[in-house]
Scaffold this motif. Structure first.
Motif, mmCIF file in Angstrom:
data_model
loop_
_atom_site.group_PDB
_atom_site.id
_atom_site.type_symbol
_atom_site.label_atom_id
_atom_site.label_comp_id
_atom_site.label_asym_id
_atom_site.label_seq_id
_atom_site.Cartn_x
_atom_site.Cartn_y
_atom_site.Cartn_z
ATOM 1 N N GLY A 142 -3.844 7.408 6.333
ATOM 2 C CA GLY A 142 -5.230 6.776 6.289
ATOM 3 C C GLY A 142 -5.769 6.397 5.082
ATOM 4 O O GLY A 142 -6.432 5.538 4.984
ATOM 5 N N ASP A 143 -5.565 7.080 4.167
ATOM 6 C CA ASP A 143 -6.356 7.047 2.843
ATOM 7 C C ASP A 143 -5.602 6.101 1.834
ATOM 8 O O ASP A 143 -6.044 5.662 0.693
ATOM 9 C CB ASP A 143 -6.450 8.390 2.090
ATOM 10 C CG ASP A 143 -5.314 8.878 1.682
ATOM 11 O OD1 ASP A 143 -4.505 8.751 2.395
ATOM 12 O OD2 ASP A 143 -5.238 9.933 0.827
ATOM 13 N N LYS A 144 -4.486 5.468 2.402
ATOM 14 C CA LYS A 144 -3.560 4.599 1.829
ATOM 15 C C LYS A 144 -3.528 3.241 2.108
ATOM 16 O O LYS A 144 -2.839 2.539 1.527
ATOM 17 C CB LYS A 144 -2.212 5.366 1.362
ATOM 18 C CG LYS A 144 -1.985 6.665 0.686
ATOM 19 C CD LYS A 144 -0.751 7.042 0.492
ATOM 20 C CE LYS A 144 -0.736 8.416 -0.252
ATOM 21 N NZ LYS A 144 0.654 9.033 -0.473
ATOM 22 N N LEU A 145 -4.010 3.155 3.205
ATOM 23 C CA LEU A 145 -3.992 2.021 4.145
ATOM 24 C C LEU A 145 -4.700 0.781 3.336
ATOM 25 O O LEU A 145 -5.763 1.203 3.089
ATOM 26 C CB LEU A 145 -4.302 1.745 5.338
ATOM 27 C CG LEU A 145 -3.292 2.839 6.469
ATOM 28 C CD1 LEU A 145 -3.944 2.643 7.861
ATOM 29 C CD2 LEU A 145 -1.929 2.168 6.416
ATOM 30 N N PRO A 146 -4.430 -0.437 3.148
ATOM 31 C CA PRO A 146 -5.062 -1.390 2.553
ATOM 32 C C PRO A 146 -6.435 -1.948 3.583
ATOM 33 O O PRO A 146 -6.269 -1.695 4.715
ATOM 34 C CB PRO A 146 -4.093 -2.548 2.432
ATOM 35 C CG PRO A 146 -3.162 -2.515 3.535
ATOM 36 C CD PRO A 146 -3.145 -1.011 3.751
ATOM 37 N N PRO A 185 4.411 -0.997 3.480
ATOM 38 C CA PRO A 185 4.137 0.112 2.075
ATOM 39 C C PRO A 185 5.266 0.004 1.368
ATOM 40 O O PRO A 185 6.122 -0.724 1.466
ATOM 41 C CB PRO A 185 4.221 1.225 3.310
ATOM 42 C CG PRO A 185 5.390 0.667 4.423
ATOM 43 C CD PRO A 185 4.845 -0.737 4.677
ATOM 44 N N VAL A 186 4.963 0.764 0.178
ATOM 45 C CA VAL A 186 5.822 1.290 -0.794
ATOM 46 C C VAL A 186 6.425 2.475 -0.551
ATOM 47 O O VAL A 186 5.727 3.439 0.022
ATOM 48 C CB VAL A 186 5.438 0.900 -2.072
ATOM 49 C CG1 VAL A 186 5.169 -0.633 -2.049
ATOM 50 C CG2 VAL A 186 4.148 1.442 -2.483
ATOM 51 N N PRO A 187 7.679 2.850 -1.366
ATOM 52 C CA PRO A 187 8.242 4.315 -1.132
ATOM 53 C C PRO A 187 7.366 5.506 -1.733
ATOM 54 O O PRO A 187 7.414 6.402 -1.024
ATOM 55 C CB PRO A 187 9.463 4.030 -2.050
ATOM 56 C CG PRO A 187 9.901 2.761 -2.144
ATOM 57 C CD PRO A 187 8.450 1.839 -2.056
ATOM 58 N N GLU A 236 10.590 5.112 7.923
ATOM 59 C CA GLU A 236 9.806 4.990 9.159
ATOM 60 C C GLU A 236 8.773 4.416 9.391
ATOM 61 O O GLU A 236 8.465 3.705 10.159
ATOM 62 C CB GLU A 236 10.033 6.540 9.509
ATOM 63 C CG GLU A 236 9.317 6.955 11.013
ATOM 64 C CD GLU A 236 9.724 8.342 11.421
ATOM 65 O OE1 GLU A 236 8.821 8.633 12.461
ATOM 66 O OE2 GLU A 236 10.315 8.948 10.534
ATOM 67 N N ILE A 237 7.891 4.702 8.067
ATOM 68 C CA ILE A 237 6.692 4.080 8.222
ATOM 69 C C ILE A 237 6.549 2.387 8.093
ATOM 70 O O ILE A 237 5.950 1.722 8.749
ATOM 71 C CB ILE A 237 5.736 4.744 7.010
ATOM 72 C CG1 ILE A 237 5.424 6.171 7.181
ATOM 73 C CG2 ILE A 237 4.510 3.948 6.850
ATOM 74 C CD1 ILE A 237 4.732 6.918 6.222
ATOM 75 N N PHE A 238 7.742 2.032 7.176
ATOM 76 C CA PHE A 238 7.650 0.697 7.068
ATOM 77 C C PHE A 238 8.176 -0.048 8.477
ATOM 78 O O PHE A 238 7.458 -1.081 8.644
ATOM 79 C CB PHE A 238 8.840 0.211 6.129
ATOM 80 C CG PHE A 238 8.843 -1.177 5.504
ATOM 81 C CD1 PHE A 238 8.562 -1.183 4.266
ATOM 82 C CD2 PHE A 238 9.226 -2.198 6.471
ATOM 83 C CE1 PHE A 238 8.554 -2.524 3.796
ATOM 84 C CE2 PHE A 238 9.490 -3.380 5.707
ATOM 85 C CZ PHE A 238 9.119 -3.516 4.516
ATOM 86 N N PHE A 263 0.805 -1.072 -0.036
ATOM 87 C CA PHE A 263 0.118 -0.136 -0.114
ATOM 88 C C PHE A 263 0.892 1.258 -0.245
ATOM 89 O O PHE A 263 2.303 1.081 0.283
ATOM 90 C CB PHE A 263 -1.063 -0.001 1.152
ATOM 91 C CG PHE A 263 -0.383 -0.042 2.584
ATOM 92 C CD1 PHE A 263 0.046 1.475 3.254
ATOM 93 C CD2 PHE A 263 0.115 -1.020 3.121
ATOM 94 C CE1 PHE A 263 0.665 1.227 4.464
ATOM 95 C CE2 PHE A 263 0.650 -1.170 4.283
ATOM 96 C CZ PHE A 263 1.059 0.031 5.023
ATOM 97 N N GLY A 264 0.142 2.324 -0.431
ATOM 98 C CA GLY A 264 0.981 3.538 -0.281
ATOM 99 C C GLY A 264 1.065 4.170 -1.614
ATOM 100 O O GLY A 264 1.402 5.513 -1.806
ATOM 101 N N GLU A 265 0.442 3.731 -2.647
ATOM 102 C CA GLU A 265 0.545 4.271 -4.109
ATOM 103 C C GLU A 265 -0.547 5.548 -3.952
ATOM 104 O O GLU A 265 -1.281 5.381 -3.148
ATOM 105 C CB GLU A 265 -0.050 3.329 -5.144
ATOM 106 C CG GLU A 265 0.846 1.941 -5.124
ATOM 107 C CD GLU A 265 0.651 1.038 -4.336
ATOM 108 O OE1 GLU A 265 -0.245 1.182 -3.379
ATOM 109 O OE2 GLU A 265 1.234 -0.300 -4.434
#
Length: 673
Positions: free
Chosen positions: A566-570, A392-394, A402-404, A340-342
């Protein structure tokens, strides 16, 4: 076959210089011939290439459908229609089908490559005549190709799903130097900065960190069998699904699965209309070059979907599974690594794209239903399991590393702490048959959920205490509601489902089934309804509420708020961040008769609803082949309250915070004791 390939290759090489076909069609044939010649060069190349050469090659193969070029690509049905008129949809379908040549080139699959080249040449030859074919004649060429090779395509796809001897991806994972990113370009998938960025980040981690990540994933799979009281020792294979870039983790997982006696089955997402699942990618995948392209071609099978094709495909499935039944019997199910993260994708409407008629929608439902039954006969639902984990992806932002690491932490939260707190919630839920859920701050949710009656509360429960096994991370209790009496409005201001954004999504339930629906993605109300019908209802006239759950992972929620993701989480993580409701099949579809128990020994009796129980009379009436989770985030959640027979209420959540005694620790991530 090699003679056919050589002849096709020679003929293809002549087309870029020919003028036998009139414009505007000549432009399509010459550009597409040049693309196919590039794929042939890839298939026949020898020797090593530099990283820069591989990057250049990758871009050349995908450049035509990238967003910046899509307006003038024949992969764009709108452009194809603008240039080729009534033939536009047909040529755009042909273009999308021919892109499968990229896969065949890298996997050195000469037979399938030859079939595609011959299809292209057959259409070219038809347009090189003095009188070009009518659209119906061209459609006939395309549908004949589909029908001629349907059996082969299905057999290959089914074999890919169960046969560990097909090792194209496995060899890349296990034999490549994963510190040398050239390996990523050997798949033939589109490689973006996400794939290279993930691979570089994983290369910065120690082997111990990689092994720990893999262990969370593989142990979740193993524990899923234990919790479901299924015998993993009967299984010999596991299907690993992942996004490119995660090879170090996958390699460690392969070794861990092998210690469990499981060999990996690793297959690519489908590239041809016969086997595609809309715009969803089932199998390993690289980057998505252009999500709008995938969306525009999600219903390409509308070109040939009729009752004869449905029969042909089902017959091909049956004969193929029968051929590989021994392999299917020992297949354990999927272990999935999601990403996720796109950038969030909200599709644009394309009038010129192929789309199902009302009759085809019904045929697709019939096909999904029947094919689901065939799969379950050979890979039995009550014997298989699964697990899903997400990273997540970059593209998620500058704080990707940090998020990863934060997601790794979330994926390994204290199993036993959540188990204890969630049991407190379940004990309260089990005291009643009704639950009320209401929204706040503009969220219009107002639902009443009917729970099953517990005849022996000392030994029975309605809710599964879900910790980190099949659905990682920890954090939910869930049930299959009684449909009679379940009703009201489910509203979410913004939600992402299967990579698609929905704005102000509203579903109205009566007797537990969706009877009305709306969103505000498009100006046209009918287009909004079609969007929901295509991507949530999947063309069913009604869909039941197959699941009601309460997410408890406030740590994930706070992390999402902290990083603004929040809008990018699976949905895998988002469903743990508030109550969620699934439309479609229950959580126990195809395995309702298998007893399931919570850690405290109580049996979860809410495995059926009024629709799934129809399997005992007519299997075709019991399943929908879909299950879509929709979560209300905590900030939109007003309350969750249980209601007893006297109308008295006990609150579990009020104003987005847990208030039930024994659950206070869940508020600590919010900074509240």
């Amino acid at each position: 076959m090699m003679e056919r390939y050589a002849l096709a290759k020679t003929r293809l090489g002549e087309i870029p210089e020919e003028q036998e076909v009139a414009q505007p069609y000549l432009d399509f044939f010459q550009k597409t011939a040049e693309f196919l010649l590039k794929t042939i060069q890839v298939m026949e190349k020898t020797g090593e290439q530099s990283l820069e050469e591989l990057k250049k090659e990758n871009r050349e193969l995908y450049v035509d459908i990238l967003p910046e070029n899509y307006k003038t690509s024949y992969g764009n049905p709108a452009y194809a229609a603008e240039k080729l008129g009534e033939y536009g949809k047909l040529f755009s379908f042909l273009y999308a089908e021919l892109r499968g040549a990229v896969v065949y080139a890298y996997e050195k699959r000469t037979e399938e490559m030859t079939q595609l080249l011959e299809l292209f040449l057959e259409v070219y030859s038809a347009f090189a005549q003095e009188e070009i074919p009518e659209p119906e004649e061209m459609k006939g060429i395309l549908t004949s190709y589909v029908n001629d090779y349907c059996q082969d395509m299905m057999e290959r796809r089914i074999r890919e799903g169960v046969d560990s001897e097909l090792t194209f991806a496995l060899d890349l994972i296990m034999k490549s130097d994963l510190s040398d990113l050239r390996y990523l370009y050997q798949y033939g998938e589109f490689i973006s900065e996400n794939e290279t960025g993930v691979a570089e980040f994983l290369n910065s981690l120690s082997q111990e960190e990689i092994d720990d990540m893999a262990s969370t994933y593989t142990e979740g799979y193993r524990i899923g069998f234990i919790m479901g009281r299924k015998d993993i020792t009967k299984k010999k294979t596991v299907n690993i699904r992942y996004n490119l870039g995660f090879e170090r983790m996958v390699k460690a997982a392969v070794l861990q699965f092998e210690k469990m006696g499981l060999k990996p089955v690793i297959y690519r997402h489908a590239v041809h209309a016969v086997n595609k699942k809309g715009q969803n990618r089932v199998g390993y995948t690289g980057g998505i070059a252009n999500p709008q392209y995938d969306y525009d071609h999600r219903q390409d099978d509308a070109l040939f979907l009729d009752s004869d094709f449905v029969k042909r495909k089902l017959r091909a499935m049956q004969t193929s599974y029968e051929k590989y039944k021994d392999l299917a019997e020992v297949h354990g199910g999927p272990a999935v690594i999601e990403t996720f993260g796109e950038a969030p994708f909200s599709p644009e409407k394309c009038e010129q794209a192929l789309s199902y008629s009302e009759a085809q929608q019904k045929l697709q439902i019939e096909l999904d239903n029947e094919s689901g039954q065939i799969v379950n006969r050979y890979i039995k639902g009550d014997e298989r399991s699964f697990t899903i984990i997400a990273y997540p992806v970059p593209e998620i932002g500058e704080k990707f590393p940090e998020i990863f690491r934060e997601i790794v932490k979330i994926n390994t939260l204290d199993y036993h702490l959540y188990q204890s707190i969630q049991q407190t919630i379940i004990d309260t839920l089990d005291t009643c048959e009704w639950v009320e859920i209401k929204g706040q701050d503009g969220n219009e949710t107002d639902l009443l959920i009917h729970l099953h009656e517990l005849k022996n509360p000392e030994k029975e429960t309605n809710f599964e205490n879900c910790v980190a096994d099949v659905n990682i991370p920890v954090g939910e209790v869930f049930t299959s509601p009684v449909l009679a009496g379940t009703g009201g409005i489910l509203h979410v201001k913004k939600v992402y489902l299967n990579g698609l954004q929905f704005k102000n999504l509203k579903l109205v339930f009566d007797c537990g089934q969706v009877i009305d629906y709306s969103c505000t993605n498009f100006e046209d109300e009918e287009e909004n309804r079609r969007y929901i019908e295509d991507n949530i209802l999947h063309h069913h006239v009604k869909l039941p509420m197959g699941e009601f759950a309460i997410g408890t992972n406030t740590t994930a929620y706070v992390a999402a708020e902290k990083y603004g993701i929040g809008d990018k989480l699976p949905i895998l993580i988002a469903e743990k961040m508030g109550p969620h409701f699934a439309v479609g099949d229950t959580c126990y579809s195809w395995a309702e008769d298998t007893a399931v128990f919570n850690p405290n020994g109580k049996e979860i009796i809410a495995r059926d609803n009024e629709i799934s129980i129809l399997r005992k009379e007519d299997l075709s009436m019991a399943y929908y082949g879909c299950h879509t989770d929709i979560t209300i985030p905590y900030e939109e959640l007003g309350s969750i309250r249980v209601i007893d027979d006297d109308g008295e209420m006990v609150s579990i959540i009020e104003k987005g915070r847990f208030v039930l005694p024994g659950t206070e620790k869940l508020n600590e991530p919010f900074g509240e004791k």
